[in-house]
Design a protein around this motif. Structure first.
Motif, PDB file in Angstrom:
ATOM      1  N   GLU A   1       0.836  -1.234   0.124  1.00 55.19           N
ATOM      2  CA  GLU A   1      -0.180   0.123   0.046  1.00 55.19           C
ATOM      3  C   GLU A   1       0.756   1.235  -0.094  1.00 55.19           C
ATOM      4  OE1 GLU A   1      -2.676  -3.107   2.157  1.00 55.19           O
ATOM      5  OE2 GLU A   1      -0.656  -2.587   1.991  1.00 55.19           O
ATOM      6  N   LEU A   2       2.071   1.156   0.581  1.00 51.78           N
ATOM      7  CA  LEU A   2       2.820   2.316   0.796  1.00 51.78           C
ATOM      8  C   LEU A   2       3.629   2.514  -0.768  1.00 51.78           C
ATOM      9  CD1 LEU A   2       4.291   2.265   4.456  1.00 51.78           C
ATOM     10  CD2 LEU A   2       2.204   2.905   3.364  1.00 51.78           C
ATOM     11  N   GLN A   3       3.517   1.369  -1.712  1.00 50.25           N
ATOM     12  CA  GLN A   3       4.345   1.628  -3.035  1.00 50.25           C
ATOM     13  C   GLN A   3       5.901   1.816  -2.864  1.00 50.25           C
ATOM     14  OE1 GLN A   3       1.655   2.900  -6.401  1.00 50.25           O
ATOM     15  NE2 GLN A   3       1.195   4.308  -4.946  1.00 50.25           N
ATOM     16  N   GLY A   4       6.263   1.074  -1.695  1.00 49.96           N
ATOM     17  CA  GLY A   4       7.714   1.319  -1.541  1.00 49.96           C
ATOM     18  C   GLY A   4       8.013   1.263   0.170  1.00 49.96           C
ATOM     19  N   PHE A   5       9.088   2.091   0.476  1.00 45.59           N
ATOM     20  CA  PHE A   5       9.699   1.911   1.815  1.00 45.59           C
ATOM     21  C   PHE A   5       9.263   3.286   2.542  1.00 45.59           C
ATOM     22  CE2 PHE A   5      12.844   3.841  -0.856  1.00 45.59           C
ATOM     23  CZ  PHE A   5      13.614   4.752   0.170  1.00 45.59           C
ATOM     24  N   LEU A   6       9.016   2.852   3.921  1.00 48.27           N
ATOM     25  CA  LEU A   6       8.660   4.260   4.637  1.00 48.27           C
ATOM     26  C   LEU A   6      10.142   4.429   5.573  1.00 48.27           C
ATOM     27  CD1 LEU A   6       6.895   6.076   6.438  1.00 48.27           C
ATOM     28  CD2 LEU A   6       6.518   4.125   7.868  1.00 48.27           C
ATOM     29  N   SER A   7      10.676   3.399   5.971  1.00 44.68           N
ATOM     30  CA  SER A   7      11.941   3.739   6.803  1.00 44.68           C
ATOM     31  C   SER A   7      12.977   2.831   6.456  1.00 44.68           C
ATOM     32  CB  SER A   7      11.620   3.648   8.292  1.00 44.68           C
ATOM     33  OG  SER A   7      11.186   1.995   8.541  1.00 44.68           O
ATOM     34  N   VAL A   8      13.940   3.200   6.652  1.00 41.98           N
ATOM     35  CA  VAL A   8      15.203   2.424   6.415  1.00 41.98           C
ATOM     36  C   VAL A   8      16.357   2.366   7.764  1.00 41.98           C
ATOM     37  CG1 VAL A   8      17.445   2.264   4.925  1.00 41.98           C
ATOM     38  CG2 VAL A   8      15.087   2.857   3.924  1.00 41.98           C
ATOM     39  N   LEU A   9      16.765   1.024   8.000  1.00 41.72           N
ATOM     40  CA  LEU A   9      17.779   1.059   8.810  1.00 41.72           C
ATOM     41  C   LEU A   9      19.071   1.053   8.254  1.00 41.72           C
ATOM     42  CD1 LEU A   9      18.424   1.051  12.105  1.00 41.72           C
ATOM     43  CD2 LEU A   9      18.664  -1.370  11.799  1.00 41.72           C
ATOM     44  N   ARG A  10      19.965   1.927   8.049  1.00 42.87           N
ATOM     45  CA  ARG A  10      21.054   1.865   7.291  1.00 42.87           C
ATOM     46  C   ARG A  10      22.215   1.285   7.766  1.00 42.87           C
ATOM     47  NH1 ARG A  10      18.416   6.737   6.928  1.00 42.87           N
ATOM     48  NH2 ARG A  10      18.052   7.385   4.718  1.00 42.87           N
ATOM     49  N   PRO A  11      23.248   0.780   6.754  1.00 37.84           N
ATOM     50  CA  PRO A  11      24.121  -0.031   7.459  1.00 37.84           C
ATOM     51  C   PRO A  11      25.343   0.655   8.722  1.00 37.84           C
ATOM     52  CG  PRO A  11      24.374   0.306   5.182  1.00 37.84           C
ATOM     53  CD  PRO A  11      23.286   1.221   5.626  1.00 37.84           C
ATOM     54  N   GLU A  12      25.242   1.917   9.016  1.00 42.94           N
ATOM     55  CA  GLU A  12      25.981   2.185   9.829  1.00 42.94           C
ATOM     56  C   GLU A  12      25.258   2.178  11.200  1.00 42.94           C
ATOM     57  OE1 GLU A  12      24.276   5.871   7.612  1.00 42.94           O
ATOM     58  OE2 GLU A  12      24.882   4.067   7.118  1.00 42.94           O
ATOM     59  N   ASP A  13      24.032   1.696  11.093  1.00 43.31           N
ATOM     60  CA  ASP A  13      23.344   1.469  12.415  1.00 43.31           C
ATOM     61  C   ASP A  13      23.174   0.009  12.826  1.00 43.31           C
ATOM     62  OD1 ASP A  13      22.178   4.044  13.012  1.00 43.31           O
ATOM     63  OD2 ASP A  13      20.794   4.061  11.326  1.00 43.31           O
ATOM     64  N   HIS A  14      23.893  -0.761  11.733  1.00 40.21           N
ATOM     65  CA  HIS A  14      23.889  -2.267  12.094  1.00 40.21           C
ATOM     66  C   HIS A  14      25.142  -2.609  13.115  1.00 40.21           C
ATOM     67  CE1 HIS A  14      20.614  -2.455   8.949  1.00 40.21           C
ATOM     68  NE2 HIS A  14      20.381  -3.558   9.376  1.00 40.21           N
ATOM     69  N   VAL A  15      25.102  -2.259  14.232  1.00 43.07           N
ATOM     70  CA  VAL A  15      26.114  -2.499  15.066  1.00 43.07           C
ATOM     71  C   VAL A  15      25.602  -3.544  16.045  1.00 43.07           C
ATOM     72  CG1 VAL A  15      27.428  -1.639  16.862  1.00 43.07           C
ATOM     73  CG2 VAL A  15      26.829  -0.294  14.862  1.00 43.07           C
ATOM     74  N   PRO A  16      26.158  -4.820  16.160  1.00 40.32           N
ATOM     75  CA  PRO A  16      25.950  -5.912  17.101  1.00 40.32           C
ATOM     76  C   PRO A  16      25.620  -5.370  18.470  1.00 40.32           C
ATOM     77  CG  PRO A  16      27.611  -6.606  15.591  1.00 40.32           C
ATOM     78  CD  PRO A  16      27.467  -5.285  15.367  1.00 40.32           C
ATOM     79  N   GLY A  17      24.695  -5.470  19.067  1.00 39.25           N
ATOM     80  CA  GLY A  17      24.216  -4.954  20.571  1.00 39.25           C
ATOM     81  C   GLY A  17      23.579  -3.823  20.739  1.00 39.25           C
ATOM     82  N   SER A  18      23.487  -2.850  19.375  1.00 38.20           N
ATOM     83  CA  SER A  18      22.907  -1.599  19.401  1.00 38.20           C
ATOM     84  C   SER A  18      21.191  -1.865  19.735  1.00 38.20           C
ATOM     85  CB  SER A  18      23.019  -1.089  18.051  1.00 38.20           C
ATOM     86  OG  SER A  18      22.218   0.311  18.003  1.00 38.20           O
ATOM     87  N   ALA A  19      20.728  -0.979  20.315  1.00 38.18           N
ATOM     88  CA  ALA A  19      19.191  -0.961  20.721  1.00 38.18           C
ATOM     89  C   ALA A  19      18.474  -0.337  19.070  1.00 38.18           C
ATOM     90  CB  ALA A  19      18.775   0.124  21.724  1.00 38.18           C
ATOM     91  N   ARG A  20      19.297   0.103  18.353  1.00 37.60           N
ATOM     92  CA  ARG A  20      18.651   0.252  17.138  1.00 37.60           C
ATOM     93  C   ARG A  20      18.246  -0.709  16.198  1.00 37.60           C
ATOM     94  NH1 ARG A  20      21.482   6.094  15.279  1.00 37.60           N
ATOM     95  NH2 ARG A  20      20.096   7.330  16.776  1.00 37.60           N
ATOM     96  N   LEU A  21      19.044  -2.077  16.376  1.00 38.22           N
ATOM     97  CA  LEU A  21      18.501  -3.151  15.686  1.00 38.22           C
ATOM     98  C   LEU A  21      17.335  -3.584  15.921  1.00 38.22           C
ATOM     99  CD1 LEU A  21      21.919  -5.297  16.253  1.00 38.22           C
ATOM    100  CD2 LEU A  21      21.085  -4.251  14.060  1.00 38.22           C
ATOM    101  N   ALA A  22      16.709  -3.295  17.068  1.00 35.60           N
ATOM    102  CA  ALA A  22      15.080  -3.579  17.390  1.00 35.60           C
ATOM    103  C   ALA A  22      14.137  -2.757  16.520  1.00 35.60           C
ATOM    104  CB  ALA A  22      15.158  -3.562  18.715  1.00 35.60           C
ATOM    105  N   THR A  23      14.584  -1.917  15.741  1.00 33.86           N
ATOM    106  CA  THR A  23      13.629  -0.855  15.259  1.00 33.86           C
ATOM    107  C   THR A  23      13.778  -1.067  13.684  1.00 33.86           C
ATOM    108  OG1 THR A  23      15.530   0.815  14.449  1.00 33.86           O
ATOM    109  CG2 THR A  23      14.665   1.020  16.768  1.00 33.86           C
ATOM    110  N   ALA A  24      12.867  -0.620  13.003  1.00 34.49           N
ATOM    111  CA  ALA A  24      12.842  -0.776  11.430  1.00 34.49           C
ATOM    112  C   ALA A  24      13.341   0.497  10.813  1.00 34.49           C
ATOM    113  CB  ALA A  24      11.382  -0.604  11.184  1.00 34.49           C
TER     114      ALA A  24
END
Length: 508
Positions: free
Chosen positions: A305-328
């Motif tokens: 329905e959104l015809q694409g993406f609403l949010s992106v978790l970028r490579p720099e936020d892919h840090v093991p142990g980071s709380a941001r990994l639980a986000t979209a």
């Protein structure tokens, strides 16, 4: 603005001899690809298909799938991309709703046409270009009128996954898709002319089809796999020097497991980035994937329905142990997002509620379904996603469940995703889904369906204690059921409606 046929014309002119698509049967340059698309449009016209007619496409991943779909788009018809994994009864109901004028199928799915004698019918097979009988031989069909296509025109139809009921038909526009995918390509930076993409997600789903369209938009080469064979994936990445692929976290885990135990030479050094969606990636899996697959991962959250993406978790936020990994990830440019309570009032930062979004990229309506359209949109243009979510102070989005999945137990809101995360913390649990069971006193209580590692089955008391150490009592499952495998749809999402049916039937 462009349509997708303008994109194809552009590539066939600027990069005519560059390889566009490759599958098990054939390879096509951009010049050949466009020629096949034009011929296919003419063949459908000769068979009586006209602009705005719906033609169902029921086929597995292949170059021919894309040729047929883009050929119908060239004609101005509306290809309806059908999930062939549905039952015959489900497909029948979908076709009854869509009332197609024609149908294109793989040989394996000819049975769906048995009672459809009124349709223009084409079966893909070993003969030329997917056409059978007289259409594959002799003189080319007569030219067809090339009506001007518009950016705001529907390019094709998809349908919802149906995890909560009857699928809804969703029209997707040329312009909205190009706008969204162009922005995504700019955000990545490395997707450019000559990039090599592997698609293994189903092309009938936006995750697979959008990857194909993004490859063409950026002048890359698309290698098409029909399904997921991990050994084959590893081989083709090394042999064809693949740069990008998209997958669900479950497929990433399968790839990591295989790479860690393989004794053969496996070269994944050409990979620049892996994109994934449908669920967050766990910290432990990410740490292993960064070591054995590649150094860049990107999570995408969106919907048809959104015809694409609403949010992106970028490579720099892919840090093991980071709380941001639980986000979209972070809300993307061009989107408004708000979190609301059941009355539609904005929630404070960090508080859960339903996610509403607004953008030019959101669909305008569900196809021929004013009731669902009215229910999905507010009077001032907000689209109710049905996802329960939290937005933090940095605009990172965390999905906590579906509004239809939310459990109200004794007046308290219970989010299945929170319980699922707690159970996945147990070393023996490899997969889990939580649904509601009606309760005479509390209204509803959560029930957990748990898949455990082979040969390790902790008793229910141990899992219950594990939950109570991590969750408030009202959030803990009233029942924990062992199951060998969770039912999933083509994108890997759990079909919770089937689990609820098990509860109603008394089999769990």
């Amino acid at each position: 603005m462009y349509t997708w046929l303008h994109v194809l014309d552009w590539r066939a002119t600027s990069d005519p001899d560059a390889l566009a698509v490759s599958d098990d049967r054939e390879q096509l340059t951009y010049r050949q690809f466009r020629a096949r698309v034009e011929r296919t449009a003419a063949q459908w016209w000769a068979r009586g298909i006209r602009p705005d007619d719906v033609v169902a496409v029921i086929a597995r991943n292949s170059a021919e799938f894309l040729v047929q779909t883009l050929g119908l788009m060239r004609l101005g018809a509306l290809p309806l991309l059908v999930n062939w994994r549905m039952t015959a009864h489900e497909i029948d109901r979908l076709l009854d709703t869509a009332t197609p004028a024609g149908i294109f199928v793989d040989q394996a799915y000819q049975s769906v046409m048995e009672n459809r004698d009124d349709l223009v019918r084409v079966v893909s097979g070993a003969k030329s270009e997917g056409w059978t009988g007289a259409d594959c031989c002799g003189e080319p069909p007569a030219p067809y009128p090339r009506d001007r296509l518009r950016a705001d025109q529907a390019a094709f139809l998809m349908h919802s996954s149906g995890t909560t009921g009857l699928p809804k038909i969703i029209p997707l526009d040329h312009g909205a898709l190009i706008r969204g995918l162009a922005g995504f390509a700019i955000d990545i930076g490395d997707q450019q002319r000559g990039s090599r993409h592997l698609v293994m997600m189903p092309l009938f789903h936006l995750a697979g089809f959008a990857q194909a369209m993004q490859c063409f938009l950026t002048g890359g080469t698309l290698f098409i796999h029909d399904g997921v064979d991990i050994d084959r994936v590893i081989n083709v990445i090394g042999r064809e020097r693949i740069n990008f692929f998209t997958a669900a976290p479950t497929i990433v885990e399968m790839l990591v497991d295989t790479m860690e135990r393989t004794t053969q030479d496996a070269d994944l050094s050409s990979l620049l980035e892996v994109q994934y969606g449908a669920a967050p990636i766990e910290s432990e899996l990410l740490e292993r994937a960064l070591r054995v697959i590649c150094r860049r991962f990107r999570q995408i959250y969106g919907s048809t329905e959104l015809q694409g993406f609403l949010s992106v978790l970028r490579p720099e936020d892919h840090v093991p142990g980071s709380a941001r990994l639980a986000t979209a990830g972070q809300i993307s440019q061009g989107w408004e997002a708000r979190i609301v309570d059941p009355a539609g009032n904005a929630q404070p930062t960090g508080a859960p509620g339903e996610l509403w979004v607004r953008s030019e990229n959101v669909i305008r309506e569900y196809w021929r379904n004013p009731g669902e359209t009215e229910a999905a949109f507010t009077s001032d243009g907000w689209y109710r996603t049905g996802d329960m979510a939290v937005l933090d102070e940095d605009n990172f989005l965390r999905i906590v469940g579906r509004s239809k999945d939310m459990i109200i137990s004794g007046g308290e809101n219970v989010y299945p995703a929170e319980i699922e995360r707690a159970l996945l913390d147990h070393p023996a649990v490899v997969d889990v889904a939580v649904v509601a069971r009606p309760h005479p006193k509390w209204g509803e209580t959560p029930v957990a369906f748990v898949v455990c590692a082979a040969g390790v089955v902790p008793d229910v008391g141990e899992l219950d204690s594990h939950c109570r150490e991590r969750l408030a009592g009202f959030k803990c499952p009233s029942s924990i059921e062992h199951i060998t495998e969770l039912p999933r749809n083509a994108l890997g999402k759990v079909r919770k409606v089937e689990l609820r049916e098990r509860l109603v039937a008394g089999s769990a």
